[in-house]
Design a protein around this motif. Structure first.
Motif, PDB file in Angstrom:
ATOM      1  N   ALA A  99       0.449  -1.096  -0.198  1.00 37.15           N
ATOM      2  CA  ALA A  99       0.284  -0.121  -0.022  1.00 37.15           C
ATOM      3  C   ALA A  99       1.034   1.386   0.346  1.00 37.15           C
ATOM      4  CB  ALA A  99      -0.857   0.063   1.021  1.00 37.15           C
ATOM      5  N   PHE A 100       0.316   2.534  -0.755  1.00 33.03           N
ATOM      6  CA  PHE A 100       1.180   3.671  -0.368  1.00 33.03           C
ATOM      7  C   PHE A 100       0.256   5.000  -0.855  1.00 33.03           C
ATOM      8  CE2 PHE A 100       4.103   0.641  -2.192  1.00 33.03           C
ATOM      9  CZ  PHE A 100       5.095   1.085  -2.390  1.00 33.03           C
ATOM     10  N   GLN A 101       0.406   5.838  -0.481  1.00 33.86           N
ATOM     11  CA  GLN A 101      -0.577   6.511  -0.473  1.00 33.86           C
ATOM     12  C   GLN A 101      -0.218   8.054  -1.737  1.00 33.86           C
ATOM     13  OE1 GLN A 101      -0.276  10.152   0.790  1.00 33.86           O
ATOM     14  NE2 GLN A 101      -2.164  10.394   0.411  1.00 33.86           N
TER      15      GLN A 101
ATOM     16  N   SER B  10       4.237  14.452  -5.556  1.00 39.41           N
ATOM     17  CA  SER B  10       4.094  13.770  -4.686  1.00 39.41           C
ATOM     18  C   SER B  10       3.633  12.215  -5.549  1.00 39.41           C
ATOM     19  CB  SER B  10       2.511  14.035  -4.194  1.00 39.41           C
ATOM     20  OG  SER B  10       1.425  12.174  -3.132  1.00 39.41           O
ATOM     21  N   THR B  11       3.522  12.573  -6.493  1.00 39.03           N
ATOM     22  CA  THR B  11       2.697  11.674  -7.330  1.00 39.03           C
ATOM     23  C   THR B  11       3.587  11.066  -7.912  1.00 39.03           C
ATOM     24  OG1 THR B  11       0.742  12.597  -8.327  1.00 39.03           O
ATOM     25  CG2 THR B  11       1.971  10.711  -9.850  1.00 39.03           C
ATOM     26  N   ARG B  12       5.098  11.945  -8.454  1.00 38.84           N
ATOM     27  CA  ARG B  12       6.147  11.816  -8.696  1.00 38.84           C
ATOM     28  C   ARG B  12       7.115  11.041  -7.918  1.00 38.84           C
ATOM     29  NH1 ARG B  12       7.762  13.334 -14.202  1.00 38.84           N
ATOM     30  NH2 ARG B  12       7.091  15.572 -14.123  1.00 38.84           N
ATOM     31  N   GLY B  13       7.190  11.549  -6.315  1.00 41.34           N
ATOM     32  CA  GLY B  13       7.498  10.782  -5.235  1.00 41.34           C
ATOM     33  C   GLY B  13       7.052   8.993  -5.149  1.00 41.34           C
ATOM     34  N   ALA B  14       6.020   9.526  -5.386  1.00 38.74           N
ATOM     35  CA  ALA B  14       5.474   7.589  -4.900  1.00 38.74           C
ATOM     36  C   ALA B  14       5.136   6.892  -5.383  1.00 38.74           C
ATOM     37  CB  ALA B  14       3.532   7.703  -5.073  1.00 38.74           C
ATOM     38  N   ALA B  15       5.488   7.654  -6.679  1.00 40.38           N
ATOM     39  CA  ALA B  15       6.063   5.855  -8.648  1.00 40.38           C
ATOM     40  C   ALA B  15       7.275   6.054  -8.475  1.00 40.38           C
ATOM     41  CB  ALA B  15       6.045   6.868  -9.880  1.00 40.38           C
ATOM     42  N   LYS B  16       8.603   6.571  -7.620  1.00 43.00           N
ATOM     43  CA  LYS B  16      10.367   6.564  -7.564  1.00 43.00           C
ATOM     44  C   LYS B  16       9.674   5.486  -6.176  1.00 43.00           C
ATOM     45  CE  LYS B  16      12.056  10.651  -9.059  1.00 43.00           C
ATOM     46  NZ  LYS B  16      11.489  11.249  -8.915  1.00 43.00           N
ATOM     47  N   LYS B  17       9.147   5.859  -5.435  1.00 44.70           N
ATOM     48  CA  LYS B  17       9.226   4.509  -3.747  1.00 44.70           C
ATOM     49  C   LYS B  17       9.437   3.430  -4.448  1.00 44.70           C
ATOM     50  CE  LYS B  17       7.673   4.241   0.122  1.00 44.70           C
ATOM     51  NZ  LYS B  17       7.337   5.376   1.608  1.00 44.70           N
ATOM     52  N   ILE B  18       7.717   3.153  -4.844  1.00 43.31           N
ATOM     53  CA  ILE B  18       7.468   1.839  -5.515  1.00 43.31           C
ATOM     54  C   ILE B  18       7.892   1.269  -6.896  1.00 43.31           C
ATOM     55  CG2 ILE B  18       5.561   1.247  -6.837  1.00 43.31           C
ATOM     56  CD1 ILE B  18       3.343   3.477  -6.064  1.00 43.31           C
TER      57      ILE B  18
ATOM     58  N   ASN C  72      -7.581  12.939 -13.356  1.00 48.39           N
ATOM     59  CA  ASN C  72      -7.781  12.084 -14.556  1.00 48.39           C
ATOM     60  C   ASN C  72      -6.447  11.654 -15.432  1.00 48.39           C
ATOM     61  OD1 ASN C  72      -9.743  12.043 -12.718  1.00 48.39           O
ATOM     62  ND2 ASN C  72     -11.163  12.205 -14.530  1.00 48.39           N
ATOM     63  N   LEU C  73      -6.132  12.703 -15.543  1.00 47.47           N
ATOM     64  CA  LEU C  73      -4.934  12.835 -17.628  1.00 47.47           C
ATOM     65  C   LEU C  73      -3.529  13.712 -17.297  1.00 47.47           C
ATOM     66  CD1 LEU C  73      -5.265  13.162 -20.039  1.00 47.47           C
ATOM     67  CD2 LEU C  73      -6.044  15.295 -20.331  1.00 47.47           C
ATOM     68  N   THR C  74      -3.570  14.517 -16.258  1.00 44.26           N
ATOM     69  CA  THR C  74      -2.316  15.424 -16.166  1.00 44.26           C
ATOM     70  C   THR C  74      -0.825  13.804 -15.212  1.00 44.26           C
ATOM     71  OG1 THR C  74      -2.901  17.503 -15.684  1.00 44.26           O
ATOM     72  CG2 THR C  74      -0.773  16.619 -15.093  1.00 44.26           C
ATOM     73  N   ALA C  75      -2.066  13.093 -14.402  1.00 39.85           N
ATOM     74  CA  ALA C  75      -0.967  12.087 -13.566  1.00 39.85           C
ATOM     75  C   ALA C  75      -0.700  11.651 -14.044  1.00 39.85           C
ATOM     76  CB  ALA C  75      -1.821  11.190 -12.363  1.00 39.85           C
TER      77      ALA C  75
ATOM     78  N   ALA D 178       3.873   8.264 -16.223  1.00 37.51           N
ATOM     79  CA  ALA D 178       4.182   7.745 -17.243  1.00 37.51           C
ATOM     80  C   ALA D 178       5.612   8.055 -17.268  1.00 37.51           C
ATOM     81  CB  ALA D 178       3.249   8.301 -18.776  1.00 37.51           C
ATOM     82  N   GLN D 179       6.462   9.469 -17.168  1.00 38.98           N
ATOM     83  CA  GLN D 179       7.253   9.921 -17.930  1.00 38.98           C
ATOM     84  C   GLN D 179       8.124   8.616 -16.421  1.00 38.98           C
ATOM     85  OE1 GLN D 179       6.496  13.840 -16.175  1.00 38.98           O
ATOM     86  NE2 GLN D 179       6.698  14.656 -19.085  1.00 38.98           N
ATOM     87  N   GLU D 180       7.887   8.899 -14.920  1.00 36.30           N
ATOM     88  CA  GLU D 180       8.376   8.347 -13.945  1.00 36.30           C
ATOM     89  C   GLU D 180       8.396   6.906 -14.487  1.00 36.30           C
ATOM     90  OE1 GLU D 180       9.805  10.034 -11.369  1.00 36.30           O
ATOM     91  OE2 GLU D 180       9.517  12.063 -12.777  1.00 36.30           O
ATOM     92  N   CYS D 181       7.582   5.777 -15.001  1.00 41.16           N
ATOM     93  CA  CYS D 181       8.309   4.799 -15.293  1.00 41.16           C
ATOM     94  C   CYS D 181       8.064   4.398 -16.041  1.00 41.16           C
ATOM     95  CB  CYS D 181       6.320   4.263 -14.461  1.00 41.16           C
ATOM     96  SG  CYS D 181       5.606   4.349 -12.985  1.00 41.16           S
ATOM     97  N   GLN D 182       9.453   5.195 -17.077  1.00 44.17           N
ATOM     98  CA  GLN D 182       9.274   4.987 -18.038  1.00 44.17           C
ATOM     99  C   GLN D 182      10.682   4.000 -18.250  1.00 44.17           C
ATOM    100  OE1 GLN D 182      10.057   8.175 -21.043  1.00 44.17           O
ATOM    101  NE2 GLN D 182      10.588   6.593 -22.744  1.00 44.17           N
ATOM    102  N   VAL D 183      11.570   4.689 -17.517  1.00 41.19           N
ATOM    103  CA  VAL D 183      12.869   3.836 -17.495  1.00 41.19           C
ATOM    104  C   VAL D 183      12.441   2.589 -17.027  1.00 41.19           C
ATOM    105  CG1 VAL D 183      15.075   4.013 -16.523  1.00 41.19           C
ATOM    106  CG2 VAL D 183      14.183   5.756 -17.809  1.00 41.19           C
ATOM    107  N   PRO D 184      12.066   1.744 -15.680  1.00 37.50           N
ATOM    108  CA  PRO D 184      11.736   0.517 -15.312  1.00 37.50           C
ATOM    109  C   PRO D 184      10.866  -0.173 -16.413  1.00 37.50           C
ATOM    110  CG  PRO D 184      10.959   1.598 -13.434  1.00 37.50           C
ATOM    111  CD  PRO D 184      11.461   2.855 -14.433  1.00 37.50           C
ATOM    112  N   LEU D 185      10.020   0.416 -16.807  1.00 42.50           N
ATOM    113  CA  LEU D 185       9.487  -0.604 -17.943  1.00 42.50           C
ATOM    114  C   LEU D 185       9.511  -1.186 -19.063  1.00 42.50           C
ATOM    115  CD1 LEU D 185       6.357   1.723 -17.737  1.00 42.50           C
ATOM    116  CD2 LEU D 185       6.141  -0.409 -16.699  1.00 42.50           C
ATOM    117  N   ALA D 186      10.736   0.477 -19.813  1.00 36.58           N
ATOM    118  CA  ALA D 186      11.203  -0.084 -20.882  1.00 36.58           C
ATOM    119  C   ALA D 186      12.332  -1.395 -20.206  1.00 36.58           C
ATOM    120  CB  ALA D 186      11.776   0.825 -21.554  1.00 36.58           C
ATOM    121  N   GLN D 187      12.919  -1.452 -19.149  1.00 36.28           N
ATOM    122  CA  GLN D 187      14.171  -2.386 -19.055  1.00 36.28           C
ATOM    123  C   GLN D 187      13.488  -3.502 -18.707  1.00 36.28           C
ATOM    124  OE1 GLN D 187      15.603   0.123 -14.950  1.00 36.28           O
ATOM    125  NE2 GLN D 187      17.264   0.981 -16.791  1.00 36.28           N
TER     126      GLN D 187
END
Length: 267
Positions: free
Chosen positions: A66-68, A76-84, A128-131, A136-145
């Protein structure tokens, strides 16, 4: 050639699900866990996220975390993505379920059109949209790898077609303009990301029709009458589409939108 069981197997794959404690998010996460995946439940309500995780971990120990996060806030969104990504050791699947919907309680949101405010519009588009862009920006590298990168964006029939306002007549319900605009924007963002992130990451969308939430009886009656399948959707109806797009069942599918709408958009 792999058999179907092998193609749908998500063992060892890690997923981030926004709005994971919501109705659709819980069903989506349950499906991923059933197929062997591990899920990060990201939600504004940490208690609800933890409760969802507790339920998922009954079937398999440490199947979910679980993450908040407040998706209206970029930091907050970028930080949460990095932490996950750090805590899970990578990421194969990103699913954006979180959204302001018609029932969301927000001043100036679910109101008659002249009373809908720019503040509510802005807040909804951020979630709904900007997040989706930020994630996608924060997760691009790990998703691609990962070698199995898959992004799934939850749009809506109202991102595809205009609302039929007749079904709202005689009810206290409204259809906010910001909902349709944000969901339509997600479909175009999906197409943009498809050509940008290929071939290492696939990007697709799911557009649900109306999901039964104990809505006003007059709304339900008119909605069902207009739907070829003769009923509203349930969360279970969405699990198969997510399983398909998240797994190797759809290894050659990208840039597509699956309408899980009982035929609503076929008219």
């Amino acid at each position: 050639m792999k058999n179907l069981k092998e193609l749908m197997n998500l063992t060892g794959r890690r997923a981030l699900v926004t709005g994971g404690a919501g109705h659709i998010g819980r069903a989506v996460s349950e499906g991923l866990v059933e197929l062997g995946g591990r899920v990060a439940i990201l939600d504004q309500n940490l208690d609800a996220a933890k409760k969802t995780v507790d339920g998922l971990n009954i079937s398999r120990k440490e199947a979910a975390l679980a993450f908040q996060c407040d998706l209206k806030d970029e930091s907050s969104t970028r930080g949460a993505a990095k932490k996950i990504v750090q805590e899970m050791g990578g990421l194969e699947i990103l699913i954006h379920c979180a959204a302001f919907v018609g029932e969301t309680k927000l001043e100036g949101w679910s109101r008659p059109f002249p009373e809908q405010t720019v503040g509510a519009w802005d807040a909804a588009l951020r979630v709904n949209l900007t997040a989706a862009l930020v994630l996608a920006q924060e997760c691009q590298v790990p998703l691609a790898q990962s070698g199995h990168g898959s992004i799934i964006l939850f749009s809506s029939i109202y991102g595809m077609v205009g609302p039929d306002f007749r079904i709202y007549e005689g009810t206290p319900m409204h259809n906010p303009a910001g909902y349709a605009a944000s969901k339509g924007g997600l479909l175009q963002l999906m197409r943009y990301l498809t050509t940008l992130l290929a071939p290492k990451i696939r990007v697709n969308a799911i557009s649900p029709g109306g999901v039964w939430r104990d809505q006003h009886p007059a709304f339900r009656e008119k909605y069902v009458a207009r739907t070829p399948m003769g009923r509203m959707a349930t969360e279970e109806d969405l699990k198969g589409a997510v399983a398909y797009l998240a797994s190797d069942l759809s290894a050659y599918v990208t840039g597509q939108n699956i309408a899980v709408d009982g035929g609503w958009t076929a008219w």
